[in-house]
Write an enzyme that holds these catalytic residues in place. Sequence first.
Site, PDB file in Angstrom:
ATOM      1  N   CYS A 152       0.793  -1.242   0.000  1.00 52.08           N
ATOM      2  CA  CYS A 152       0.000   0.000   0.000  1.00 52.08           C
ATOM      3  C   CYS A 152       0.820   1.284   0.000  1.00 52.08           C
ATOM      4  O   CYS A 152       0.711   2.084  -0.930  1.00 52.08           O
ATOM      5  CB  CYS A 152      -0.930  -0.004   1.200  1.00 52.08           C
ATOM      6  SG  CYS A 152      -1.990  -1.452   1.193  1.00 52.08           S
ATOM      7  N   LEU A 153       1.623   1.506   1.057  1.00 48.61           N
ATOM      8  CA  LEU A 153       2.323   2.797   1.164  1.00 48.61           C
ATOM      9  C   LEU A 153       3.168   3.119  -0.074  1.00 48.61           C
ATOM     10  O   LEU A 153       3.011   4.205  -0.661  1.00 48.61           O
ATOM     11  CB  LEU A 153       3.180   2.838   2.446  1.00 48.61           C
ATOM     12  CG  LEU A 153       2.571   3.556   3.654  1.00 48.61           C
ATOM     13  CD1 LEU A 153       1.130   3.194   3.905  1.00 48.61           C
ATOM     14  CD2 LEU A 153       3.399   3.394   4.906  1.00 48.61           C
TER      15      LEU A 153
END
Length: 435
Positions: free
Chosen positions: A267-268
Amino acid sequence: MKIGIVGLGFVGLSLTAVLASKGYNTVGIDVDKKKCKKISNGNSPFFEPSLEKILRNGLKKKLTVSNDFSLIKDCDIIFVTVGTPQSKNGSIELGMIKKSVRSIGKILQENKKNPIVIIKSTVIPGTMQNVILPILEKESKQKAGKNFGLISNPEFLQESTAIRDTEFPHVVVLGGYQTKYMQKAKNFFSKLHPNTSIIITNHQTAEMVKYANNSFLATKISFINQLSNICQNIPGSNIDDIAKTIGLDPRIGELFLDAGPGYGGSCLPKDMKALIKFAGDIGIRPTLLNAVEKINQTQINQIVSLLEKKVGNISSKQITILGTAFKPGTDDIRYSVSIELIKKLLKKKAKIVVCDPKAIENTKNVFGEKIYYDESITSALDNSHCGIIMVQWKQFEKLNNKSIKHMKRKLIIDCRRILANKKLDVEYYALGIGK
Ligand code: UGA
């Protein structure tokens, strides 16, 4: 009330399991038939604490898992939780979401319940208005806001605490038009999470909130990693004491200040790249976001240069990597910094041995026989010239003088400082602690 969830990854499966365990008539849909079978038998396709327990509980109630989309035709709410992976130019890949929304659109024609379609997948601002809504209206020959509801509902759960986060989110964001569907969605979520604030806004703000959240978290990590690198050159200084102290300032907060090898995961890194690309596309130069990303990409060099400074030429030397998951509590190695480190060290012809409590199988799928695998920390360290702690698994805290006894050179690089307070007969270097 019947609820459909389309896409059974971390977000979709956690939601399916939690809703079913609470007694909702739930149907989980995924295109992968083998995965559906596994889930129907009560087994999770990935490791996530508590997930299987909740899933099995749900299966005893009203839960169906299938690859047959038509099962959502009598649902009152349809969640879309398919992945939006990273494409080569940094933007998000919308293939999966378009495909699922097309299938849902077709089924909406037969659905007599005026359902609410709730998009949880992470999408760049504007995607709902410009991509999802037109597909749904075209395929269903119906009107959003009239025949069916459409709501943006970003998800904030973390892997390794996915079940707790699904049951007790810190906030619920609902983006869309102020229609009767919005009121229905609000009622549903306030019953599901009675103590959680519900923020109602429009689609594009809800979509942007998700990127704001993840990019702020990434910024905190790159900030502390930058300071950690400075501390490493100040003899006697310790980044954890600094993080703990500034974290007591309520304007800063204590979380996400754990310095290390950089942020990874599915995600990040992906969301940072997508936001940077999106900002550029709409004429904004995202100087800060670029710096956050750059710090993250170069953090791994701290480890390599420390290793080479201490060991010299690492060609043919055995290096042990403790932890390949992108963080503790998961078997997920997507965009794991540890995997990137191994690739770099292999290029320098080091012999790599890895140990991870959960992620060995996934690591084998990447490296096969190019590296060695060991379940025990001690034997993974035998004959090594250096052990590098990449992930703060609790198991690695147990490392002691016995574990390092047969190392060729008793040298540990601790990227998470989990052994900083232990008295070990070893040359010890930690990211963020000045020597
Ligand atoms: C992240 C966000 O934290 C969730 O809120 C969000 O819902 C999710 O992405 C998503 O978009 O789906 P997750 O990918 O599970 O969750 O991982 P994090 O716990 O955020 O950790 C990301 C990376 O940052 C890991 O590599 C972790 O080791 C690193 N990290 C995290 C640090 O190095 N230091 C910290 O203080 C915190």
